[in-house]
Design an enzyme around this catalytic site. Structure first.
Site, short mmCIF file in Angstrom:
data_model
loop_
_atom_site.label_atom_id
_atom_site.label_comp_id
_atom_site.label_asym_id
_atom_site.label_seq_id
_atom_site.Cartn_x
_atom_site.Cartn_y
_atom_site.Cartn_z
N TYR A 136 0.82 -1.21 0.00
CA TYR A 136 0.00 0.00 0.00
C TYR A 136 0.86 1.26 0.00
CZ TYR A 136 -4.75 -1.74 0.91
OH TYR A 136 -5.99 -2.30 0.81
N LYS A 186 2.40 -15.19 2.86
CA LYS A 186 2.60 -15.94 1.61
C LYS A 186 4.09 -16.25 1.52
CE LYS A 186 1.05 -17.65 -2.31
NZ LYS A 186 0.14 -18.83 -2.37
N ASP A 218 -3.81 -17.97 0.80
CA ASP A 218 -4.81 -18.66 -0.03
C ASP A 218 -5.54 -19.72 0.79
OD1 ASP A 218 -2.38 -20.02 0.05
OD2 ASP A 218 -2.46 -20.69 -2.03
N ASP A 242 -6.83 -6.61 4.09
CA ASP A 242 -7.91 -5.94 3.36
C ASP A 242 -8.85 -6.98 2.77
OD1 ASP A 242 -9.30 -3.79 2.02
OD2 ASP A 242 -8.26 -4.39 0.18
N ASP A 246 -12.86 -8.40 4.21
CA ASP A 246 -14.10 -8.38 3.43
C ASP A 246 -14.68 -9.79 3.34
OD1 ASP A 246 -13.83 -5.64 2.90
OD2 ASP A 246 -14.41 -5.87 0.80
C1 IPM Z 1 -10.53 -0.70 3.74
C2 IPM Z 1 -10.69 -0.08 2.38
C3 IPM Z 1 -9.46 0.78 2.08
C4 IPM Z 1 -8.27 -0.14 2.12
C5 IPM Z 1 -9.54 1.58 0.76
C6 IPM Z 1 -10.73 2.50 0.74
C7 IPM Z 1 -8.28 2.33 0.48
O1 IPM Z 1 -10.88 -1.07 1.43
O2 IPM Z 1 -10.45 0.06 4.73
O3 IPM Z 1 -10.52 -1.92 3.84
O4 IPM Z 1 -7.95 -0.79 1.13
O5 IPM Z 1 -7.63 -0.21 3.18
MG MG Z 2 -11.13 -3.02 2.24
#
Ligand code: IPM
Ligand code: MG
Length: 352
Positions: A136, A186, A218, A242, A246
């Site tokens: 990042y 990884k 993975d 990240d 999700d």
């Molecule tokens: C998160 C979001 C951010 C990230 C984006 C908006 C830059 O996806 O907080 O998970 O990738 O960290």
């Molecule tokens: Mg995110």
């Protein structure tokens, strides 16, 4: 107790308004709220996604309540002007290296998960994601190769001090909760991950009572949806965290339910300075329609009460009110229900 409220883009303003209403209804003495522009909204008004005034306001505060950033009308801007740079800049400038993302299926709400009930019930994990390093924040760019082809590149790296400090956060969380710790990397392919693993093993010597294992990312993705019960605390880097967060939130049932806190080292008079935000994004497709589920942001405000203001009882009260609203069938569209943003916020406040 100063809170900087940064609603941002898309559904950000709608969901933060409900979280603010919950905070206000607790009638906490000494609570002062400021609000500032951030993201695409800030770009359109000030020409920058993270204006100086907003950063200064965040620095002045004891905690930041953040909505979401992301605005399709900004997608063609130069990278440093895009809305996402606001949250990345806040994390970096404020030294918020530790991102805590708890993901759990609420008891009795296993049916909200897309996983089979027998599997979903075991999902209760804390993802500890490193937040100010990795690919990042490395050098990046686009160039033309010798053969005249365009090439994009992003450098991934972790310094051992960066790995060590986030590892301590994860080990302490695992230790105090009596949970096992899984470090996700990884290392079979990446040198960055090999160093990560070596440093985590070194740090583990200071926490002999924490059961540590290592997993490739993975495999970890597969285990989150097939055997979520095998995870307690998950320690991972910025990029993998990240993605896995999700995934874990979708496994809970909706990304509209999961809060997060981003903490650094700074202590205020009340607790640890932090930034609190839902893990979902700005959802431009439903913005301004009153449809977004504010629960993730309300739960983020609860995390703020706990970590930045030492108010465990109030935090637990807010969390219980959300759980009760869910159990009573107050479900947003993200969960297949028909309740809108304001109705969900009101339902949570009624149950406080
Ligand atoms: C998160 C979001 C951010 C990230 C984006 C908006 C830059 O996806 O907080 O998970 O990738 O960290
Ligand atoms: Mg995110």
């Amino acid at each position: 107790m100063k809170i900087a409220v940064l609603p941002g883009d898309g559904i950000g303003p709608e969901v933060t308004a409900e979280a603010v209403a919950v905070l206000e209804s607790l009638a906490l003495p000494g609570l002062v709220l400021f609000s500032g522009d951030v993201g695409g909204a800030a770009y359109h008004r000030h020409g920058h996604p993270l204006p100086e005034e907003t950063l200064a306001m965040a620095r002045e505060a004891d905690a930041v309540l953040f909505g979401a950033v992301g605005d399709p009308s900004c997608d063609t801007l130069e990278r440093h002007l895009r809305p996402e740079q606001a949250i990345l800049g806040l994390r970096k400038h404020l030294g918020l290296f530790a991102n805590l993302r708890p993901a759990r299926v609420f008891a009795g709400l296993e049916h909200l998960s897309p996983l089979r009930a027998g599997i979903a019930g075991g999902l209760d994990m804390l993802i500890v994601r490193e937040l100010t390093g990795d690919v990042y924040f490395g050098a990046k760019g686009q160039r033309t190769t010798d053969s005249g082809e365009r090439e994009g590149w992003d450098a991934m790296s972790y310094a051992e001090s960066e790995v060590r400090r986030i590892a301590h956060v994860a080990f302490r969380a695992a230790q105090s909760a009596g949970l096992p710790l899984t470090s996700v990397d990884k290392a079979n392919v990446l040198e960055t991950s090999q160093l990560w693993r070596d440093v985590v093993v070194e740090v583990s010597a200071e926490y002999p009572e924490v059961a540590l294992d290592h997993m490739y990312v993975d495999n970890a993705a597969m285990q989150v949806v097939s055997h979520p019960d095998r995870f307690g605390v998950v320690l991972t880097g910025n990029l993998f965290g990240d993605i896995l967060s999700d995934l874990a939130s979708a496994a809970v049932g909706s990304i509209g339910l999961l809060p997060s806190s981003s903490l650094g080292e700074r202590q205020t008079a009340y607790g640890t300075f932090g930034l609190y935000e839902p893990i979902h994004g700005s959802a431009p497709d439903i913005a301004g329609q009153g449809k977004a589920n504010p629960m993730a942001t309300i739960l983020s405000a609860a995390m703020m009460l706990r970590h930045s203001f030492g108010m465990e009882a109030e935090a637990a009260r807010v969390e219980a009110a959300v759980a009760r609203a869910l159990a009573d069938g107050i479900l947003g569209g993200d969960l297949g229900g028909a309740h809108g943003t304001a109705a969900i916020g009101a339902a949570v406040r009624e149950r406080l």
